[in-house]
Design a protein around this motif. Sequence first.
Motif, PDB file in Angstrom:
ATOM      1  N   THR A 232      45.089  39.300  37.017  1.00  0.00           N
ATOM      2  CA  THR A 232      44.094  38.816  36.507  1.00  0.00           C
ATOM      3  C   THR A 232      42.966  39.698  37.624  1.00  0.00           C
ATOM      4  O   THR A 232      43.392  41.070  37.999  1.00  0.00           O
ATOM      5  N   ASN A 233      42.128  40.212  36.595  1.00  0.00           N
ATOM      6  CA  ASN A 233      40.660  40.604  37.425  1.00  0.00           C
ATOM      7  C   ASN A 233      40.764  40.597  38.618  1.00  0.00           C
ATOM      8  O   ASN A 233      39.605  41.003  39.199  1.00  0.00           O
ATOM      9  N   GLU A 288      42.041  40.130  31.538  1.00  0.00           N
ATOM     10  CA  GLU A 288      40.697  40.690  31.589  1.00  0.00           C
ATOM     11  C   GLU A 288      39.398  39.280  31.354  1.00  0.00           C
ATOM     12  O   GLU A 288      38.615  39.100  31.418  1.00  0.00           O
ATOM     13  N   ARG A 289      39.954  38.375  32.128  1.00  0.00           N
ATOM     14  CA  ARG A 289      39.828  37.541  32.956  1.00  0.00           C
ATOM     15  C   ARG A 289      39.679  36.885  34.035  1.00  0.00           C
ATOM     16  O   ARG A 289      41.511  37.750  35.023  1.00  0.00           O
ATOM     17  N   SER A 290      39.371  35.847  35.044  1.00  0.00           N
ATOM     18  CA  SER A 290      39.462  35.876  36.568  1.00  0.00           C
ATOM     19  C   SER A 290      40.634  34.702  36.621  1.00  0.00           C
ATOM     20  O   SER A 290      41.360  34.354  35.357  1.00  0.00           O
ATOM     21  N   ALA A 291      41.403  34.725  37.625  1.00  0.00           N
ATOM     22  CA  ALA A 291      42.886  33.846  37.387  1.00  0.00           C
ATOM     23  C   ALA A 291      42.416  32.040  37.047  1.00  0.00           C
ATOM     24  O   ALA A 291      43.398  32.015  36.081  1.00  0.00           O
ATOM     25  N   ALA A 292      40.899  32.156  38.130  1.00  0.00           N
ATOM     26  CA  ALA A 292      40.801  30.784  37.193  1.00  0.00           C
ATOM     27  C   ALA A 292      40.110  30.324  35.840  1.00  0.00           C
ATOM     28  O   ALA A 292      40.930  28.900  35.729  1.00  0.00           O
ATOM     29  N   GLU A 293      39.787  31.293  35.774  1.00  0.00           N
ATOM     30  CA  GLU A 293      39.640  31.170  34.050  1.00  0.00           C
ATOM     31  C   GLU A 293      40.837  31.276  32.931  1.00  0.00           C
ATOM     32  O   GLU A 293      40.731  30.717  32.142  1.00  0.00           O
ATOM     33  N   GLU A 295      43.412  30.845  34.164  1.00  0.00           N
ATOM     34  CA  GLU A 295      44.618  29.120  34.301  1.00  0.00           C
ATOM     35  C   GLU A 295      43.327  28.099  33.681  1.00  0.00           C
ATOM     36  O   GLU A 295      44.913  27.176  33.266  1.00  0.00           O
ATOM     37  N   ALA A 296      42.371  28.116  33.713  1.00  0.00           N
ATOM     38  CA  ALA A 296      41.634  26.267  32.791  1.00  0.00           C
ATOM     39  C   ALA A 296      42.133  26.646  31.126  1.00  0.00           C
ATOM     40  O   ALA A 296      42.086  25.935  30.801  1.00  0.00           O
ATOM     41  N   ILE A 297      41.839  27.927  30.923  1.00  0.00           N
ATOM     42  CA  ILE A 297      42.151  28.262  29.537  1.00  0.00           C
ATOM     43  C   ILE A 297      43.807  27.963  29.385  1.00  0.00           C
ATOM     44  O   ILE A 297      43.825  27.059  27.941  1.00  0.00           O
ATOM     45  N   LEU A 298      44.168  28.522  29.236  1.00  0.00           N
ATOM     46  CA  LEU A 298      45.706  28.480  29.597  1.00  0.00           C
ATOM     47  C   LEU A 298      46.259  26.336  29.287  1.00  0.00           C
ATOM     48  O   LEU A 298      46.854  25.532  29.143  1.00  0.00           O
ATOM     49  N   SER A 299      46.211  25.961  30.924  1.00  0.00           N
ATOM     50  CA  SER A 299      46.027  24.609  31.114  1.00  0.00           C
ATOM     51  C   SER A 299      44.981  23.753  30.136  1.00  0.00           C
ATOM     52  O   SER A 299      46.023  22.645  29.302  1.00  0.00           O
ATOM     53  N   CYS A 305      51.187  26.799  33.447  1.00  0.00           N
ATOM     54  CA  CYS A 305      50.882  27.861  34.470  1.00  0.00           C
ATOM     55  C   CYS A 305      50.297  27.703  36.083  1.00  0.00           C
ATOM     56  O   CYS A 305      49.499  26.439  36.423  1.00  0.00           O
ATOM     57  N   ALA A 306      49.573  28.650  37.392  1.00  0.00           N
ATOM     58  CA  ALA A 306      49.150  28.098  37.778  1.00  0.00           C
ATOM     59  C   ALA A 306      48.738  29.984  38.600  1.00  0.00           C
ATOM     60  O   ALA A 306      49.663  30.805  38.944  1.00  0.00           O
TER      61      ALA A 306
END
Length: 387
Positions: A232-233, A288-293, A295-299, A305-306
């Motif tokens: 991620t970024n 193109e996204r942060s790991a947290a972002e 994760e939130a979208i995929l979840s 995902c994690a």
Amino acid sequence: MAGALDGVRVLDFTSVMAGPFATRMLADLGAEVIKVESLEGDQVRARPPKRDGHSAYFGNLNAGKRSIACNLKSPEIIDLIKQLVATCDVLVENFRPGVMARFGLDFATLAAINPRLIYCSISGYGQTGPKALFPAYAPVIHAASGFDMVNLRYQDGADRPATSGIFIADVLGGTHAFGAIQAALYQRERTGQGQHIDLSMLEAMVGMLVFETQEAQFPGDARRPLYTPLKTNDGFIMVAPTSPRNFEQLSDAVGHPEWRDDPRFLTNADRNANWATLLALTEQWTLERSAAEAEAILSRHGVPCARYREIDELLDDPQLAARGAFAQVHDGAGAFRVPNPPFRMSGSQVEARDHVAQLGEDGAAVLAGLGVSAEAVAALRERGDLG
């Protein structure tokens, strides 16, 4: 709430990690665990992280246990240990095979004293076989079991097995020992007899390699899909779209519903054959996204995902907090948190007990339970046989 093992008494001759991991789980369920240490103590008492001379590492593995420090080469101490065995349900040891016999504390000898005794031996290779007497710690077993070479084969571009720092064989061996002890306690309820449990850490590790033991017998198929961290970024994320439904959810989450009609991804077999391509395309989106972002979208779309987290983040993780995954315990340097067992029981207390014994602090009390006088305890200490 009572513990499932309330009233079970355990004599614990283990040190370092595999055995202490098993016996701490027994203590977590309410067993009285008496840790028998050398006069110098379990070597983990001296290992970091330490605060004011107290090892949190030791405390994690030994919370809830009592401690007696003694000289096992003393005939008088051995006689007292045998008296103690008569009052115990379980004995656990992780010496190299043959050591307990040299002390006169082998299973045959102790079973004659207490036929109901469940005696668990944990060792690198087991009590029998050509390598039974070979010394072994977890990293040695990782190498001997094939685990490290399997991992090397999964790491594209690596030219040597990974450096070891997490002692899987110890934790796995200790967990299997815990389970075997429960089975033996249950069987004893039906037969009235104890038994010897011979736990091999090597076999525990081999048993964990479920796919690999079959692949070794029947090689030749295409390489199975591997789970690669995606960048991620600001870090990494693990994405595991293993089922057909997961794939559909992934294609929606990353804005590429057309992937469903792509000949490379039409069926499970197609996706497995083009797994690396699927992950590479997904990584273009995660970059193109942060790991947290990400994760939130995929979840939100149901994709397994994690994001990759550091251990210190987990100490205040809401999911773990909701589950009561940590207990607070105290030693001579203050409070710290330790993980509880990963299961909850509706009718039993399951958590680390809030006590970390000083070396030998319970020796006098344990011996008093055998009728040993304060004067006799003092004499043992004077002779250097009791800490």
